[in-house]
Write an enzyme that holds these catalytic residues in place. Sequence first.
Site, PDB file in Angstrom:
ATOM      1  N   ASN A  27       0.774  -1.143   0.032  1.00 48.82           N
ATOM      2  CA  ASN A  27       0.053   0.081   0.060  1.00 48.82           C
ATOM      3  C   ASN A  27       1.055   1.209  -0.005  1.00 48.82           C
ATOM      4  O   ASN A  27       0.462   2.240  -0.484  1.00 48.82           O
ATOM      5  CB  ASN A  27      -1.043   0.050   1.229  1.00 48.82           C
ATOM      6  CG  ASN A  27      -0.488  -0.226   2.312  1.00 48.82           C
ATOM      7  OD1 ASN A  27       0.762  -0.303   2.531  1.00 48.82           O
ATOM      8  ND2 ASN A  27      -1.304   0.142   3.525  1.00 48.82           N
ATOM      9  N   PRO A  47      10.204  -6.965  -0.877  1.00 50.89           N
ATOM     10  CA  PRO A  47       8.838  -6.145  -0.970  1.00 50.89           C
ATOM     11  C   PRO A  47       7.672  -7.167  -1.331  1.00 50.89           C
ATOM     12  O   PRO A  47       7.941  -8.013  -1.427  1.00 50.89           O
ATOM     13  CB  PRO A  47       9.544  -5.342  -1.792  1.00 50.89           C
ATOM     14  CG  PRO A  47      10.260  -5.944  -3.023  1.00 50.89           C
ATOM     15  CD  PRO A  47      11.074  -6.809  -1.909  1.00 50.89           C
ATOM     16  N   ALA A  48       6.478  -6.360  -1.345  1.00 52.47           N
ATOM     17  CA  ALA A  48       5.313  -7.175  -1.604  1.00 52.47           C
ATOM     18  C   ALA A  48       5.495  -7.487  -2.837  1.00 52.47           C
ATOM     19  O   ALA A  48       6.151  -6.789  -3.923  1.00 52.47           O
ATOM     20  CB  ALA A  48       4.151  -6.417  -1.283  1.00 52.47           C
ATOM     21  N   GLY A  85       2.274  -5.808   7.634  1.00 49.28           N
ATOM     22  CA  GLY A  85       1.034  -6.290   7.010  1.00 49.28           C
ATOM     23  C   GLY A  85       0.017  -6.708   7.992  1.00 49.28           C
ATOM     24  O   GLY A  85      -0.244  -6.297   8.826  1.00 49.28           O
ATOM     25  N   SER A  86      -0.541  -8.095   7.523  1.00 48.19           N
ATOM     26  CA  SER A  86      -1.399  -8.418   8.251  1.00 48.19           C
ATOM     27  C   SER A  86      -1.100  -9.028   9.715  1.00 48.19           C
ATOM     28  O   SER A  86      -0.231  -9.436   9.806  1.00 48.19           O
ATOM     29  CB  SER A  86      -2.221  -9.334   7.441  1.00 48.19           C
ATOM     30  OG  SER A  86      -1.653 -10.635   7.520  1.00 48.19           O
ATOM     31  N   GLU A  98       4.179  -4.001  12.309  1.00 49.14           N
ATOM     32  CA  GLU A  98       3.090  -2.780  12.278  1.00 49.14           C
ATOM     33  C   GLU A  98       2.196  -3.803  11.390  1.00 49.14           C
ATOM     34  O   GLU A  98       1.920  -3.965  10.212  1.00 49.14           O
ATOM     35  CB  GLU A  98       3.709  -1.919  11.367  1.00 49.14           C
ATOM     36  CG  GLU A  98       2.992  -0.580  11.658  1.00 49.14           C
ATOM     37  CD  GLU A  98       2.077  -0.420  10.415  1.00 49.14           C
ATOM     38  OE1 GLU A  98       0.928  -0.514  10.502  1.00 49.14           O
ATOM     39  OE2 GLU A  98       2.544   0.589   9.483  1.00 49.14           O
ATOM     40  N   LEU A  99       1.021  -4.030  12.194  1.00 48.75           N
ATOM     41  CA  LEU A  99      -0.069  -4.992  11.914  1.00 48.75           C
ATOM     42  C   LEU A  99      -1.522  -4.456  11.320  1.00 48.75           C
ATOM     43  O   LEU A  99      -1.357  -3.090  11.345  1.00 48.75           O
ATOM     44  CB  LEU A  99       0.085  -6.122  12.668  1.00 48.75           C
ATOM     45  CG  LEU A  99       1.273  -6.822  13.206  1.00 48.75           C
ATOM     46  CD1 LEU A  99       0.941  -7.890  14.013  1.00 48.75           C
ATOM     47  CD2 LEU A  99       1.909  -7.230  11.838  1.00 48.75           C
ATOM     48  N   CYS A 106      -3.654   1.141   6.734  1.00 51.45           N
ATOM     49  CA  CYS A 106      -3.714   0.532   8.074  1.00 51.45           C
ATOM     50  C   CYS A 106      -4.333   1.452   9.136  1.00 51.45           C
ATOM     51  O   CYS A 106      -4.871   1.076  10.081  1.00 51.45           O
ATOM     52  CB  CYS A 106      -2.646  -0.313   8.657  1.00 51.45           C
ATOM     53  SG  CYS A 106      -1.173  -0.331   8.001  1.00 51.45           S
ATOM     54  N   GLU A 137     -10.598  -5.285   9.043  1.00 53.49           N
ATOM     55  CA  GLU A 137     -10.361  -3.961   8.128  1.00 53.49           C
ATOM     56  C   GLU A 137     -11.081  -4.573   6.683  1.00 53.49           C
ATOM     57  O   GLU A 137     -10.633  -5.285   6.147  1.00 53.49           O
ATOM     58  CB  GLU A 137      -8.735  -3.980   7.934  1.00 53.49           C
ATOM     59  CG  GLU A 137      -7.972  -3.317   8.931  1.00 53.49           C
ATOM     60  CD  GLU A 137      -6.526  -3.388   8.576  1.00 53.49           C
ATOM     61  OE1 GLU A 137      -6.045  -2.308   8.649  1.00 53.49           O
ATOM     62  OE2 GLU A 137      -5.948  -4.299   8.513  1.00 53.49           O
ATOM     63  N   GLU A 154       8.028   3.115  14.402  1.00 55.87           N
ATOM     64  CA  GLU A 154       8.577   3.617  13.300  1.00 55.87           C
ATOM     65  C   GLU A 154       8.542   5.130  13.137  1.00 55.87           C
ATOM     66  O   GLU A 154       7.486   5.847  13.200  1.00 55.87           O
ATOM     67  CB  GLU A 154       8.021   2.950  11.974  1.00 55.87           C
ATOM     68  CG  GLU A 154       8.310   1.400  12.061  1.00 55.87           C
ATOM     69  CD  GLU A 154       7.699   0.809  10.724  1.00 55.87           C
ATOM     70  OE1 GLU A 154       8.726  -0.197  10.291  1.00 55.87           O
ATOM     71  OE2 GLU A 154       6.801   0.970  10.144  1.00 55.87           O
TER      72      GLU A 154
HETATM   73  C1  SIN Z   1       0.211   2.014   6.387  1.00 53.22           C
HETATM   74  O1  SIN Z   1      -0.865   1.932   6.233  1.00 53.22           O
HETATM   75  O2  SIN Z   1       0.818   0.895   6.824  1.00 53.22           O
HETATM   76  C2  SIN Z   1       1.111   3.235   6.617  1.00 53.22           C
HETATM   77  C3  SIN Z   1       0.241   4.330   6.771  1.00 53.22           C
HETATM   78  C4  SIN Z   1       0.803   5.544   6.748  1.00 53.22           C
HETATM   79  O3  SIN Z   1       2.237   5.603   7.061  1.00 53.22           O
HETATM   80  O4  SIN Z   1       0.264   6.634   6.645  1.00 53.22           O
END
Ligand code: SIN
Length: 532
Positions: A201, A225-226, A280-281, A302-303, A336, A431, A508
């Site tokens: 994303n 990377p994805a 990710g998820s 970071e989920l 997310c 989500e 982060e």
């Molecule tokens: C994310 O969706 O993991 C990052 C969103 C953001 O940094 O704004």
Amino acid sequence: MLPGRSDAFLTAAPDHGGELYSPALPEPEPATVARGGPRGIVPRVAMLAPDLLRTQAFVGGRWVDAESGETFAVLNPATGDEIARVPRLGASETRTAVASAAEALPAWRTRPAKERARVLARLASLMADRSDDLATLLVLEQGKPLAEARTEISYALSFCEWFAEEAKRVDGTIIPSPSADRRILVTREPIGVTAGITPWNFPSAMVTRKSAPALAVGCTMVLKPAEQTPLSALAVAALAEEAGLPPGVLSIVTGAAEDAPLIGAELTSDPLVRKLSFTGSTAVGKLLMRQCADQVKKVSLELGGNAPFIVFDDADLDIAVGAALVCKFRNSGQTCVSANRLLVQSGIYDAFVARFAAEVSALRVADGFADDVQVGPLIDEPAVGKVEEHVADALERGAEMVTGGTRIEGQFYRPSVLTGVGPEMRMSREETFGPVAAIARFDTEEEAIAIANATPYGLAAYYMTGDLARAWRVGAALEYGIVGVNTGLISTEVAPFGGVKESGIGREGSSYGVDDWVELKYWAVGGLAPAG
Ligand code: SIN
């Protein structure tokens, strides 16, 4: 113009001339989406400078094919066209990348921080110089509107800038010793070889949000990377090489969806890797965490989120509508931290729903290169399928569709608003990751807080209020890593991004973001003469 919108959203937004309120829904919705002008996909790819359109993986400072020679296709989500093919790496190439990261580590970690900082600063500056190309590549493989892609490139390079500065401040402490002949010191040391796994994303920003702090403090990294968006990561690596990053310090291991478990297993089982950072998820994060447990590797995760967006009766309606729009529809709802549950208090409910729905139905859905586009396609067919399932589930259980609710064509979904969304519906529990706003009504502050916290997730929460006392009270009661008060935008490199509960571990960005990449070393220095 609505307060609370992002520059990117505004850049792409038509001028509403301050005329926000429109109780009637606008013109009939288009049956097809606008395409990006006369130039099609092939000319756009051809226009990209070849030094940034990399179709080989980057392992140990070399651009390589897969040992098997196999490749996989990277598709444009707006058209389904193939943009490029990249190598399908597996366990063996991942092992090579880790070995080269281990080989590069001693020289990189002992290099003066100022020199590491210089490389990162040079990378930031190269990214700025090439931001048009990087943004074009990002739109091609990810689909977001060009204005948003440009904003993402600025966001991405801001992590290189920020951590170039932080690199020079990874200092230690001297603790007053309990005995006269001893000194006690604490230093912060790089963890070592690290692994990063990034999502589709934010194909550029998540690469730098992980790699810049790691490299700044003296770690090396192997990054996967994805599979949907490897090209942006490879382009960052190409610029990092140009910036003078030594071979092996950052490797990019590309793999197709089927290769991800193998690559993940290798990264989590190789004893040389001391830390994994994953975005990710929650399901995949838990799996990786379990795999890391065997060697007690450090993890940053970071989920998933399930962000509540609370509008209190005392909110400024313009601010609330503007913030909800940008929070929900940025990146077509694929963040997310996207507002997943809009909770609106009874007294403002009708006015909010009317104004918000009018704004949503006026959003321009189109190819990311089209003029004035605000909402692009979803990343792939399963993403659209999930949105459709969530909408069908909500409607079956009694929710009402106020606007939207259908696919336009291909992977384009109409921006939608549903009301009467209850806690039992999938939209409230998972989500949706798409351009659908789910609204529920509440009566009291206590009720809103209880609903907001009734989830295993805890990444971001938002609330709109004009009451200062309530602002402090609600912020303290929300069990989230990030709270947005009268804003729908919280992302910046200067603040710590991360969640609590099942939304993750670690932070982060910001000066706190350094902590995830260093270990404390305590030095007990004895046999000294008393200080004096
Ligand atoms: C994310 O969706 O993991 C990052 C969103 C953001 O940094 O704004």
